[in-house]
Design an enzyme around this catalytic site. Structure first.
Site, PDB file in Angstrom:
ATOM      1  N   TYR A 235       0.815  -1.211   0.000  1.00  6.10           N
ATOM      2  CA  TYR A 235       0.000   0.000   0.000  1.00  6.10           C
ATOM      3  C   TYR A 235       0.853   1.266   0.000  1.00  6.10           C
ATOM      4  CZ  TYR A 235      -4.576  -2.158   0.948  1.00  6.10           C
ATOM      5  OH  TYR A 235      -5.742  -2.850   0.866  1.00  6.10           O
TER       6      TYR A 235
ATOM      7  N   LYS B   1       3.612 -15.358   3.165  1.00  4.08           N
ATOM      8  CA  LYS B   1       3.874 -16.128   1.942  1.00  4.08           C
ATOM      9  C   LYS B   1       5.372 -16.393   1.908  1.00  4.08           C
ATOM     10  CE  LYS B   1       2.479 -17.968  -1.948  1.00  4.08           C
ATOM     11  NZ  LYS B   1       1.664 -19.203  -1.964  1.00  4.08           N
TER      12      LYS B   1
ATOM     13  N   ASP C 137      -2.397 -18.455   1.167  1.00  2.60           N
ATOM     14  CA  ASP C 137      -3.362 -19.179   0.321  1.00  2.60           C
ATOM     15  C   ASP C 137      -4.065 -20.261   1.137  1.00  2.60           C
ATOM     16  OD1 ASP C 137      -0.863 -20.392   0.470  1.00  2.60           O
ATOM     17  OD2 ASP C 137      -0.826 -21.055  -1.614  1.00  2.60           O
TER      18      ASP C 137
ATOM     19  N   ASP D  85      -6.151  -7.122   4.231  1.00  4.65           N
ATOM     20  CA  ASP D  85      -7.294  -6.511   3.535  1.00  4.65           C
ATOM     21  C   ASP D  85      -8.172  -7.620   2.953  1.00  4.65           C
ATOM     22  OD1 ASP D  85      -8.864  -4.491   2.273  1.00  4.65           O
ATOM     23  OD2 ASP D  85      -7.846  -4.958   0.388  1.00  4.65           O
TER      24      ASP D  85
ATOM     25  N   ASP E 193     -12.039  -9.285   4.572  1.00  2.00           N
ATOM     26  CA  ASP E 193     -13.314  -9.351   3.841  1.00  2.00           C
ATOM     27  C   ASP E 193     -13.847 -10.781   3.844  1.00  2.00           C
ATOM     28  OD1 ASP E 193     -13.128  -6.645   3.160  1.00  2.00           O
ATOM     29  OD2 ASP E 193     -13.876  -6.998   1.124  1.00  2.00           O
TER      30      ASP E 193
END
Ligand code: IPM
Ligand code: MG
Length: 368
Positions: free
Chosen positions: A146, A195, A227, A251, A255
């Site tokens: 970001y 990751k 993942d 982020d 959700d």
């Protein structure tokens, strides 16, 4: 004691849902005798309309002068709104990222809890839901992709776009500490998501998180690849307590976590720096498609206001009263459209209500 609350109503459904949260805060001051003073702050698209930019220096100074900020949502429809004809750094979202950075709000806490009453709105199978679940996502908020260098350039006649992902050990350490502190007060488990099989920033993340974990022997640490985590949230959400992760992964996963609790309209959020100050906002966006219709779910904003009472003002009793009122309203069968039972479930004893009515019903249930 007087508490000074900055209010960023913002765009889309923002003003509607913030109105209900303020109603609830006013009810709290009536019942418990707290003194809240509000100060409107312009940010996002509505600031672009007035000042040409989504966040002014004045707005930052106003926010800094408050004990906490309550926010609705910012942004509009990217296809139709004139705000999205501006360059990216002048769009509504840049205001939100700007205030996070300016106030050093590096820790974003998003609790995802399945209310037993909302089991029918949860898209997961009954056997997966079991007795429900209660996780909290601790998302790093001022670093990573970001805020890394961004550019779009022409190389050999072709456009090439770059976003840089950087994390320093200090940035990782301070968010890891927040996650362990939070887990120590909950179910004492941190799942650090990265990751590390691909990214250097994730390998450093893992190393620093392990160092921090050594100071919290009572908290169990596990590492999970992002993942796999996306899969585990829908496969077995009960396994999680605190999920610690970097900005972009957080982020996305927050959700996803909100959907398994029934709706993003239920997910509150708090962003912290190293002081008592916090920026409290629902995790959802401005939902321009339903703005002005009076159907948006105000509960995430109301629960965010409860987090503000608890974390910034130490008003635990008052925060409990708000959370209890939300539970009771759900128990009494009231639902906004987004948390109505799935079509296959029974709707007996359930009544659909709009934004303002939901706010009123919650206020009625706040008692001393
Ligand atoms: C969120 C939002 C923001 C983010 C957007 C509006 C910039 O999706 O708070 O999760 O990506 O952080
Ligand atoms: Mg998001």
């Amino acid at each position: 004691m007087q508490y000074h609350i900055g209010v960023i109503a913002g765009d889309g459904i923002g003003p509607e849902i913030v109105r209900e949260a303020r109603k609830v805060l006013d009810r709290i001051s009536e019942v418990f005798g707290c003194d809240f003073v509000y100060e409107e702050i312009l940010m996002g698209g509505c600031s672009i309309d007035v000042h040409g930019v989504p966040l002014t220096e004045e707005a930052i100074a106003q926010a800094k002068g408050c004990d906490a900020v309550l926010m609705g949502s910012i942004g509009g429809d990217a296809k139709t709104s004139p705000w999205y004809k501006l360059e990216p750094s002048k769009r509504p979202e840049a205001g939100l990222l700007g205030i996070r950075k300016a106030l050093n709000l590096f820790a974003n806490l998003r609790p995802a809890y399945l209310y037993p009453e909302l089991k029918a709105a949860c898209p997961l199978r009954e056997d997966i839901i079991g007795d429900g679940f209660d996780m909290a996502i601790m998302r790093e908020l001022t670093g990573g992709l970001y805020f890394g260098e961004k550019k779009t350039e022409e190389v050999d006649g072709k456009l090439v776009a770059t976003d840089v992902l950087t994390y320093s050990e200090e940035e990782i350490r301070r968010i890891a500490i927040k996650a362990f502190e939070s887990a120590a007060k909950r179910k004492k488990k941190v799942t650090s998501v990265d990751k590390a099989n691909v990214l250097d920033s994730s390998r450093l993340w893992r190393k620093i998180v392990e160092e921090v974990a050594a100071s919290y022997p009572e908290v169990t640490l596990e590492h999970m690849l992002v993942d796999n985590c996306a899969m585990q949230i829908v496969k077995d959400p009960k396994q999680f307590d605190v999920i610690l992760t970097e900005n972009m992964f957080g982020d996305i996963l927050s959700d996803e976590a909100s959907m398994v609790t029934g709706s993003i309209g239920m997910l509150s959020s708090a962003s912290f720096n190293d002081t008592k100050f916090g920026l409290y906002e629902p995790s959802g966006g401005s939902a321009p498609d339903i703005a002005g219709k009076g159907i948006a779910n105000p509960i995430a904003t109301i629960l965010s206001a409860a987090m503000m009472l608890r974390y910034s003002f130490d008003l635990d009793k008052e925060a409990d009263a708000v959370e209890e009122a939300v539970r009771r309203v759900l128990k009494d069968g009231y639902r906004t459209i987004d948390i109505m039972p799935q079509p296959t479930e029974s709707r007996e004893g359930i009544r659909q209500v709009g934004t303002a009515e939901m706010g009123d019903l919650i206020c009625e249930r706040i008692t001393g």
